[in-house]
Write a protein that holds these residues in place. Structure first.
Motif, PDB file in Angstrom:
ATOM      1  N   THR A   5      -2.336  14.342  -5.924  1.00 47.05           N
ATOM      2  CA  THR A   5      -1.554  13.691  -5.177  1.00 47.05           C
ATOM      3  C   THR A   5      -1.304  14.721  -4.068  1.00 47.05           C
ATOM      4  O   THR A   5      -1.384  15.726  -4.042  1.00 47.05           O
ATOM      5  CB  THR A   5      -0.197  13.326  -5.702  1.00 47.05           C
ATOM      6  OG1 THR A   5       0.576  14.286  -6.105  1.00 47.05           O
ATOM      7  CG2 THR A   5      -0.594  12.168  -6.813  1.00 47.05           C
ATOM      8  N   GLU A  59      -2.780   5.917  -1.330  1.00 50.70           N
ATOM      9  CA  GLU A  59      -1.490   6.284  -2.249  1.00 50.70           C
ATOM     10  C   GLU A  59      -1.098   7.671  -1.482  1.00 50.70           C
ATOM     11  O   GLU A  59       0.215   7.929  -1.717  1.00 50.70           O
ATOM     12  CB  GLU A  59      -1.649   6.350  -3.583  1.00 50.70           C
ATOM     13  CG  GLU A  59      -1.769   5.022  -4.192  1.00 50.70           C
ATOM     14  CD  GLU A  59      -2.430   5.045  -5.864  1.00 50.70           C
ATOM     15  OE1 GLU A  59      -2.283   6.035  -6.306  1.00 50.70           O
ATOM     16  OE2 GLU A  59      -2.570   3.775  -6.298  1.00 50.70           O
ATOM     17  N   ASN A  60      -1.871   8.369  -0.908  1.00 49.53           N
ATOM     18  CA  ASN A  60      -1.723   9.976  -0.561  1.00 49.53           C
ATOM     19  C   ASN A  60      -2.348  10.111   0.828  1.00 49.53           C
ATOM     20  O   ASN A  60      -3.313  10.529   0.988  1.00 49.53           O
ATOM     21  CB  ASN A  60      -2.360  10.829  -1.444  1.00 49.53           C
ATOM     22  CG  ASN A  60      -1.805  10.564  -2.997  1.00 49.53           C
ATOM     23  OD1 ASN A  60      -0.629  10.905  -3.212  1.00 49.53           O
ATOM     24  ND2 ASN A  60      -2.387   9.859  -3.835  1.00 49.53           N
TER      25      ASN A  60
END
Length: 104
Positions: A5, A59-60
């Motif tokens: 992440t 998401e990142n």
């Protein structure tokens, strides 16, 4: 393969003591899904010399933006905390192994 992440990228990738291939991908990307099993095979065969991790760009967003990821799949090999090689697009296993020869 392990997922990384934005939060753990420095520790997992940049501070690694061996080269790390980061697969930048997204759920909606069909070529990303095609290359994933090939990367799993390479990770199983060469995991002693090269770590392979995945980063979901949806998401990142920060790390992909930092490294100028404009299209996926994009794979960057990081060595000694720096990007050392990039591979853009899905490729068959033999082509990926050729691209990674310096690291495995």
């Amino acid at each position: 393969m392990k997922a990384v992440t934005d939060a753990d990228f420095d520790a997992e990738v940049l501070k690694s003591d061996k080269p790390v291939l980061v697969d930048f991908w997204a759920e909606w990307c069909a070529p990303c899904r095609m290359v994933a099993p090939v990367l799993e095979e390479i990770a199983a065969e060469h995991g002693d010399k090269l770590d392979i991790v995945k980063m979901n760009i949806d998401e990142n967003p920060n790390v992909p933006r930092q490294y100028g990821i404009a299209s996926i799949p994009a794979m960057f090999v990081f060595k000694d905390g720096q990007p050392a090689h990039q591979i853009i697009g899905a490729k068959p296993k033999a082509a990926l192994l050729r691209e990674l020869a310096d690291f495995i």
